[in-house]
Design an enzyme around this catalytic site. Structure first.
Site, mmCIF file in Angstrom:
data_model
loop_
_atom_site.group_PDB
_atom_site.id
_atom_site.type_symbol
_atom_site.label_atom_id
_atom_site.label_comp_id
_atom_site.label_asym_id
_atom_site.label_seq_id
_atom_site.Cartn_x
_atom_site.Cartn_y
_atom_site.Cartn_z
ATOM 1 C CB SER A 1 -1.051 0.183 1.221
ATOM 2 O OG SER A 1 -2.146 -1.001 0.881
ATOM 3 C CE LYS B 1 -9.232 -5.677 5.883
ATOM 4 N NZ LYS B 1 -9.224 -6.045 4.393
ATOM 5 C CG ASP C 1 -11.544 -4.800 2.011
ATOM 6 O OD1 ASP C 1 -10.692 -4.198 1.456
ATOM 7 O OD2 ASP C 1 -11.509 -4.984 3.323
ATOM 8 N N GLY D 1 -13.820 -20.490 -0.324
ATOM 9 C CA GLY D 1 -13.495 -19.922 0.977
ATOM 10 C C GLY D 1 -14.538 -19.179 1.564
ATOM 11 N N GLY E 1 -13.201 -14.521 6.337
ATOM 12 C CA GLY E 1 -13.688 -12.944 5.986
ATOM 13 C C GLY E 1 -13.854 -12.678 4.727
ATOM 14 C CB ALA E 2 -11.241 -12.686 1.859
ATOM 15 C CG ASN F 1 -14.640 -22.780 4.078
ATOM 16 O OD1 ASN F 1 -13.360 -22.195 3.569
ATOM 17 N ND2 ASN F 1 -14.896 -22.589 5.477
ATOM 18 C CE1 TYR G 1 -2.226 -8.585 -2.155
ATOM 19 C CE2 TYR G 1 -0.097 -8.007 -2.951
ATOM 20 C CZ TYR G 1 -0.903 -8.216 -2.145
ATOM 21 O OH TYR G 1 -0.670 -7.564 -0.892
ATOM 22 N N GLY H 1 -5.338 -11.166 -7.456
ATOM 23 C CA GLY H 1 -6.198 -10.033 -6.457
ATOM 24 C C GLY H 1 -5.529 -8.640 -6.610
HETATM 25 P P1 ATR Z 1 -9.323 -14.191 5.242
HETATM 26 O O1 ATR Z 1 -9.938 -12.998 5.895
HETATM 27 O O2 ATR Z 1 -8.264 -14.109 4.095
HETATM 28 O O3 ATR Z 1 -10.653 -14.637 4.518
HETATM 29 P P2 ATR Z 1 -9.824 -16.146 6.946
HETATM 30 O O4 ATR Z 1 -10.916 -15.607 7.509
HETATM 31 O O5 ATR Z 1 -8.430 -16.731 7.665
HETATM 32 O O6 ATR Z 1 -8.818 -15.065 6.006
HETATM 33 O O7 ATR Z 1 -9.997 -17.286 5.680
HETATM 34 C C1 ATR Z 1 -9.063 -18.243 5.331
HETATM 35 C C2 ATR Z 1 -9.728 -19.170 4.245
HETATM 36 O O8 ATR Z 1 -8.872 -19.913 3.710
HETATM 37 C C3 ATR Z 1 -10.925 -19.932 4.807
HETATM 38 O O9 ATR Z 1 -12.057 -20.215 3.927
HETATM 39 C C4 ATR Z 1 -10.148 -21.384 5.087
HETATM 40 O O10 ATR Z 1 -11.106 -22.321 5.430
HETATM 41 P P3 ATR Z 1 -11.455 -22.693 6.854
HETATM 42 O O11 ATR Z 1 -12.725 -21.820 7.107
HETATM 43 O O12 ATR Z 1 -11.864 -24.221 6.864
HETATM 44 O O13 ATR Z 1 -10.397 -22.573 7.807
HETATM 45 C C5 ATR Z 1 -9.284 -21.381 3.855
HETATM 46 N N1 ATR Z 1 -8.056 -22.177 4.376
HETATM 47 C C6 ATR Z 1 -6.867 -21.893 4.891
HETATM 48 N N2 ATR Z 1 -6.062 -22.971 5.009
HETATM 49 C C7 ATR Z 1 -6.477 -23.852 4.275
HETATM 50 C C8 ATR Z 1 -6.272 -25.255 4.003
HETATM 51 N N3 ATR Z 1 -5.326 -25.635 4.230
HETATM 52 N N4 ATR Z 1 -6.976 -26.144 3.252
HETATM 53 C C9 ATR Z 1 -8.093 -25.629 2.712
HETATM 54 N N5 ATR Z 1 -8.629 -24.241 3.134
HETATM 55 C C10 ATR Z 1 -7.932 -23.514 3.953
#
Ligand code: ATR
Length: 305
Positions: A27, A76, A130, A155, A158-159, A179, A247, A268
């Site tokens: 940023s 956030k 966002d 996923g 949060g995102a 997910n 990204y 991204g």
């Molecule tokens: P963000 O704010 O970037 O979304 P987050 O809330 O930690 O960060 O979410 C990460 C995402 O990546 C979630 O969907 C997570 O799946 P879970 O809800 O089951 O934790 C997914 N993720 C992270 N590591 C993973 C892995 N090894 N295999 C599958 N999904 C994964």
């Protein structure tokens, strides 16, 4: 050196991103390029702030006349209860990624400090840029129009949650939510059914084709990560467009495979760009120089080999 010295003075104002960690944030170069192009006597910095110090950091920035802040992980949601006012965007998405400092004028209006506001009484207003950035990136970088579209969202963190809800708010016809922790995808599906009943929210992969696939998991960030989707259940030939919120690296294994499958692809970077551009507009009231910001971002995240 003299340019450097002359470019900063007692009138220079600041904005910054707060996060933990923050070292790899792209940023600052993006925003400083924009501030320079706009000819503003303002600089953008980055501060590593632990969540337990967020309130103190916000108050410090307020005291020191900052015009605005960006907040990133893990601040956030925490900031929702720390700012003095919430814009509708922050209320809707339940997260603040942009803070604007505003001064109360003699007539009682709140004027942004980055737009001439001055006075004793300062407040912080929280915004979320966002969600809007996600659909702008899909539209501009991937030529996907969410209205009436069918897509897969990988996923539900949060995102992923924000992406799915925003797509539903924009009128997506049907979203397939996937997910690792299925309960989180189910909770998002329920939110969609409650708030945007015109959008169908289905758990799992589609059997047929969709208009786009969006990766909002963190899989692909690190070398050796598993693929973010199940190849045995969903083939990339089932979608013409693939968006990866990651990204860095610029081309994840998902995007590599999507390119091989002749999909349109985007990473991204656009999301980072558009959320930052909107934040800059919120602070300064001026149109963001998008191409200058994009070039600075690309340079900042280019692999150093
Ligand atoms: P963000 O704010 O970037 O979304 P987050 O809330 O930690 O960060 O979410 C990460 C995402 O990546 C979630 O969907 C997570 O799946 P879970 O809800 O089951 O934790 C997914 N993720 C992270 N590591 C993973 C892995 N090894 N295999 C599958 N999904 C994964």
């Amino acid at each position: 050196m003299s340019d450097f010295i002359q470019s900063l003075s007692a009138t220079t104002r600041f904005c910054a991103v707060l996060g933990y960690p923050i070292r790899h944030s792209a940023s600052p170069p993006m925003h400083n390029a924009a501030l320079q192009t706009l000819g503003l006597d303002c600089r953008y910095l980055a501060f590593e702030v632990r969540p337990e110090q967020l309130r103190t950091a916000l108050e410090g920035a307020k005291t020191m006349g900052f015009i605005g802040l960006n907040l990133t992980v893990p601040h956030k949601v925490l900031a929702l209860n720390m700012v003095d006012a919430l814009d509708a965007s922050a209320r809707q998405w339940g997260a603040v990624n942009t803070v604007r400092f505003e001064a109360k004028s003699a007539t009682g209006e709140w004027i942004p400090l980055g737009q001439g506001g001055a006075g004793e009484e300062i407040r912080m207003q929280g915004f979320n840029t966002d969600a809007e950035a996600i659909v702008r990136a899909l539209r501009e970088d991937l030529k996907v129009e969410p209205r009436g579209a069918t897509g897969v969202v990988l996923g539900a963190g949060g995102a992923g949650r924000t992406a799915a809800l925003k797509l539903a708010a924009e009128g997506a016809a049907c979203l397939y939510l996937v997910n690792r922790t299925e309960a989180k995808a189910r909770a998002v599906a329920e939110e969609i059914q409650r708030d945007y009943p015109k959008t169908q929210a289905i758990l799992g992969y589609p059997a047929g084709s969709v208009d786009f696939l969006l990766n909002a998991t963190s899989l692909g960030l690190k070398p050796g990560d598993a693929l973010p989707w199940d190849e045995s259940v969903f083939r990339l030939s089932q979608t013409p467009a693939v968006y990866d919120m990651i990204y860095r690296p610029a081309v994840t294994p998902l995007l590599q495979q999507a390119q091989k499958a002749d999909c349109r692809t985007a990473n991204g970077l656009g999301m980072l760009l558009y959320q930052g551009a909107r934040a800059l507009e919120i602070w300064t009231g001026q149109p963001a120089p998008i191409e200058v910001m994009r070039a600075a971002l690309l340079k900042a995240v280019a692999p150093t080999v």
